[in-house]
Design a protein around this motif. Structure first.
Motif, PDB file in Angstrom:
ATOM      1  N   LEU A   1       0.525   8.865   5.007  1.00 55.32           N
ATOM      2  CA  LEU A   1       1.609   9.674   5.576  1.00 55.32           C
ATOM      3  C   LEU A   1       2.060  10.811   4.673  1.00 55.32           C
ATOM      4  O   LEU A   1       2.752  11.717   5.123  1.00 55.32           O
ATOM      5  CB  LEU A   1       2.803   8.785   5.935  1.00 55.32           C
ATOM      6  CG  LEU A   1       2.521   7.682   6.951  1.00 55.32           C
ATOM      7  CD1 LEU A   1       3.770   6.868   7.222  1.00 55.32           C
ATOM      8  CD2 LEU A   1       1.949   8.257   8.237  1.00 55.32           C
ATOM      9  N   ASP A   2       1.680  10.775   3.403  1.00 54.88           N
ATOM     10  CA  ASP A   2       2.116  11.831   2.483  1.00 54.88           C
ATOM     11  C   ASP A   2       1.693  13.223   2.954  1.00 54.88           C
ATOM     12  O   ASP A   2       2.431  14.191   2.773  1.00 54.88           O
ATOM     13  CB  ASP A   2       1.573  11.583   1.070  1.00 54.88           C
ATOM     14  CG  ASP A   2       2.304  10.463   0.349  1.00 54.88           C
ATOM     15  OD1 ASP A   2       3.536  10.354   0.508  1.00 54.88           O
ATOM     16  OD2 ASP A   2       1.638   9.703  -0.361  1.00 54.88           O
ATOM     17  N   GLN A   3       0.528  13.318   3.569  1.00 47.86           N
ATOM     18  CA  GLN A   3       0.025  14.620   4.002  1.00 47.86           C
ATOM     19  C   GLN A   3       0.860  15.230   5.128  1.00 47.86           C
ATOM     20  O   GLN A   3       0.804  16.434   5.355  1.00 47.86           O
ATOM     21  CB  GLN A   3      -1.441  14.504   4.467  1.00 47.86           C
ATOM     22  CG  GLN A   3      -2.390  14.095   3.365  1.00 47.86           C
ATOM     23  CD  GLN A   3      -2.549  12.586   3.227  1.00 47.86           C
ATOM     24  OE1 GLN A   3      -1.647  11.814   3.499  1.00 47.86           O
ATOM     25  NE2 GLN A   3      -3.725  12.163   2.773  1.00 47.86           N
ATOM     26  N   GLN A   4       1.643  14.411   5.831  1.00 48.15           N
ATOM     27  CA  GLN A   4       2.471  14.889   6.940  1.00 48.15           C
ATOM     28  C   GLN A   4       3.936  15.071   6.563  1.00 48.15           C
ATOM     29  O   GLN A   4       4.748  15.455   7.396  1.00 48.15           O
ATOM     30  CB  GLN A   4       2.363  13.894   8.102  1.00 48.15           C
ATOM     31  CG  GLN A   4       0.931  13.702   8.578  1.00 48.15           C
ATOM     32  CD  GLN A   4       0.843  12.556   9.541  1.00 48.15           C
ATOM     33  OE1 GLN A   4       1.331  12.660  10.663  1.00 48.15           O
ATOM     34  NE2 GLN A   4       0.238  11.462   9.119  1.00 48.15           N
ATOM     35  N   ALA A   5       4.259  14.790   5.317  1.00 47.99           N
ATOM     36  CA  ALA A   5       5.655  14.739   4.880  1.00 47.99           C
ATOM     37  C   ALA A   5       6.083  15.991   4.125  1.00 47.99           C
ATOM     38  O   ALA A   5       5.255  16.767   3.648  1.00 47.99           O
ATOM     39  CB  ALA A   5       5.849  13.525   3.966  1.00 47.99           C
ATOM     40  N   LEU A   6       7.403  16.135   4.016  1.00 50.87           N
ATOM     41  CA  LEU A   6       7.989  17.030   3.028  1.00 50.87           C
ATOM     42  C   LEU A   6       8.314  16.170   1.822  1.00 50.87           C
ATOM     43  O   LEU A   6       8.710  15.004   1.960  1.00 50.87           O
ATOM     44  CB  LEU A   6       9.268  17.681   3.556  1.00 50.87           C
ATOM     45  CG  LEU A   6       9.089  18.716   4.658  1.00 50.87           C
ATOM     46  CD1 LEU A   6      10.452  19.259   5.099  1.00 50.87           C
ATOM     47  CD2 LEU A   6       8.185  19.844   4.209  1.00 50.87           C
ATOM     48  N   HIS A   7       8.154  16.743   0.640  1.00 50.69           N
ATOM     49  CA  HIS A   7       8.348  16.004  -0.604  1.00 50.69           C
ATOM     50  C   HIS A   7       9.454  16.662  -1.405  1.00 50.69           C
ATOM     51  O   HIS A   7       9.372  17.844  -1.731  1.00 50.69           O
ATOM     52  CB  HIS A   7       7.036  15.981  -1.396  1.00 50.69           C
ATOM     53  CG  HIS A   7       5.937  15.328  -0.630  1.00 50.69           C
ATOM     54  ND1 HIS A   7       5.684  13.985  -0.698  1.00 50.69           N
ATOM     55  CD2 HIS A   7       5.050  15.838   0.269  1.00 50.69           C
ATOM     56  CE1 HIS A   7       4.677  13.697   0.106  1.00 50.69           C
ATOM     57  NE2 HIS A   7       4.279  14.792   0.703  1.00 50.69           N
TER      58      HIS A   7
ATOM     59  N   GLY B   1       8.561  11.239  15.058  1.00 49.21           N
ATOM     60  CA  GLY B   1       7.304  10.944  15.725  1.00 49.21           C
ATOM     61  C   GLY B   1       6.216  10.427  14.802  1.00 49.21           C
ATOM     62  O   GLY B   1       5.163   9.998  15.263  1.00 49.21           O
ATOM     63  N   ILE B   2       6.434  10.452  13.497  1.00 46.39           N
ATOM     64  CA  ILE B   2       5.433   9.952  12.556  1.00 46.39           C
ATOM     65  C   ILE B   2       5.681   8.470  12.258  1.00 46.39           C
ATOM     66  O   ILE B   2       4.833   7.630  12.486  1.00 46.39           O
ATOM     67  CB  ILE B   2       5.425  10.759  11.241  1.00 46.39           C
ATOM     68  CG1 ILE B   2       5.168  12.247  11.512  1.00 46.39           C
ATOM     69  CG2 ILE B   2       4.415  10.179  10.256  1.00 46.39           C
ATOM     70  CD1 ILE B   2       3.815  12.558  12.121  1.00 46.39           C
TER      71      ILE B   2
ATOM     72  N   GLY C   1       0.818  -1.206   0.000  1.00 48.57           N
ATOM     73  CA  GLY C   1       0.000   0.000   0.000  1.00 48.57           C
ATOM     74  C   GLY C   1       0.850   1.252   0.000  1.00 48.57           C
ATOM     75  O   GLY C   1       1.214   1.764   1.061  1.00 48.57           O
ATOM     76  N   ASP C   2       1.165   1.760  -1.167  1.00 49.95           N
ATOM     77  CA  ASP C   2       1.979   2.973  -1.263  1.00 49.95           C
ATOM     78  C   ASP C   2       1.263   4.168  -0.635  1.00 49.95           C
ATOM     79  O   ASP C   2       1.881   5.011  -0.002  1.00 49.95           O
ATOM     80  CB  ASP C   2       2.315   3.263  -2.730  1.00 49.95           C
ATOM     81  CG  ASP C   2       3.184   4.488  -2.902  1.00 49.95           C
ATOM     82  OD1 ASP C   2       4.151   4.651  -2.137  1.00 49.95           O
ATOM     83  OD2 ASP C   2       2.896   5.290  -3.799  1.00 49.95           O
ATOM     84  N   LEU C   3      -0.037   4.244  -0.806  1.00 44.69           N
ATOM     85  CA  LEU C   3      -0.810   5.346  -0.231  1.00 44.69           C
ATOM     86  C   LEU C   3      -1.138   4.978   1.218  1.00 44.69           C
ATOM     87  O   LEU C   3      -2.167   4.401   1.530  1.00 44.69           O
ATOM     88  CB  LEU C   3      -2.070   5.605  -1.052  1.00 44.69           C
ATOM     89  CG  LEU C   3      -1.784   5.988  -2.507  1.00 44.69           C
ATOM     90  CD1 LEU C   3      -3.079   6.206  -3.269  1.00 44.69           C
ATOM     91  CD2 LEU C   3      -0.912   7.224  -2.584  1.00 44.69           C
ATOM     92  N   ASP C   4      -0.202   5.330   2.096  1.00 47.64           N
ATOM     93  CA  ASP C   4      -0.252   4.896   3.492  1.00 47.64           C
ATOM     94  C   ASP C   4      -0.772   5.960   4.459  1.00 47.64           C
ATOM     95  O   ASP C   4      -0.705   5.784   5.669  1.00 47.64           O
ATOM     96  CB  ASP C   4       1.140   4.431   3.935  1.00 47.64           C
ATOM     97  CG  ASP C   4       2.197   5.520   3.782  1.00 47.64           C
ATOM     98  OD1 ASP C   4       1.858   6.665   3.412  1.00 47.64           O
ATOM     99  OD2 ASP C   4       3.387   5.218   4.021  1.00 47.64           O
TER     100      ASP C   4
END
Length: 156
Positions: free
Chosen positions: A45-51, A71-72, A40-43
């Motif tokens: 966590l992307d919304q909390q990350a820097l890209h 902490g994530i 599951g690539d869409l986990d």
């Protein structure tokens, strides 16, 4: 590799719909299709990350990594993940450049914090060359052996 890439590092809301699609397509092409790893690539966590992305002068996405704050995913360390280089530019040194950009971005956003990652076992020496050390036994992640690695804070 020719002309230098344009690097950008931004939070999730910095994506245009097209740029987000390109990132997800690159991750899918490499991790799911090429490596035949069903996960599951869409986990969530992307919304909390820097890209972090590297684009050619023509705007083509060639390199990408995701940086998660402490902490994530890891209690006290930044987590670098989804490290990926387009197949068309592998072997050009872009992977090293991407990793250095990711380390610089992590150290800038979270100074003085350890950095961790889940590395494919066959890439151990690559990450060791950046000061990472193995901190777990190998484990299966989507059909590919991985191991957790850490890098001390403030390592030059």
């Amino acid at each position: 590799m020719g002309q230098p890439l344009a690097w950008a590092c931004h939070p999730f809301d910095g994506f245009t719909p097209q740029a987000l699609y390109e990132v997800l397509a690159l991750r899918d092409r490499v991790f799911v299709v090429e490596q035949q790893s069903i996960y599951g690539d869409l986990d969530g966590l992307d919304q909390q990350a820097l890209h972090l992305s590297g684009r050619s002068p023509e705007g083509r996405l060639l390199a990408y990594a995701r940086l998660l704050p402490p902490g994530i995913k890891l209690d006290r360390a930044v987590a670098i993940g989804r490290v990926v280089v387009d197949a068309s530019v592998r072997g050009t040194g872009l992977g090293r450049l991407l990793m250095q950009q990711a380390l610089d971005a992590a150290e800038s956003a979270w100074p003085g914090v350890e950095i961790g990652l889940s590395a494919q076992v066959n890439a151990r020496s690559f990450y060791e060359s950046f000061g990472f050390r193995t901190v777990s036994e190998p484990y299966d992640d989507g059909g590919i052996l991985h191991e957790d690695m850490l890098r001390s804070a403030g390592r030059a």
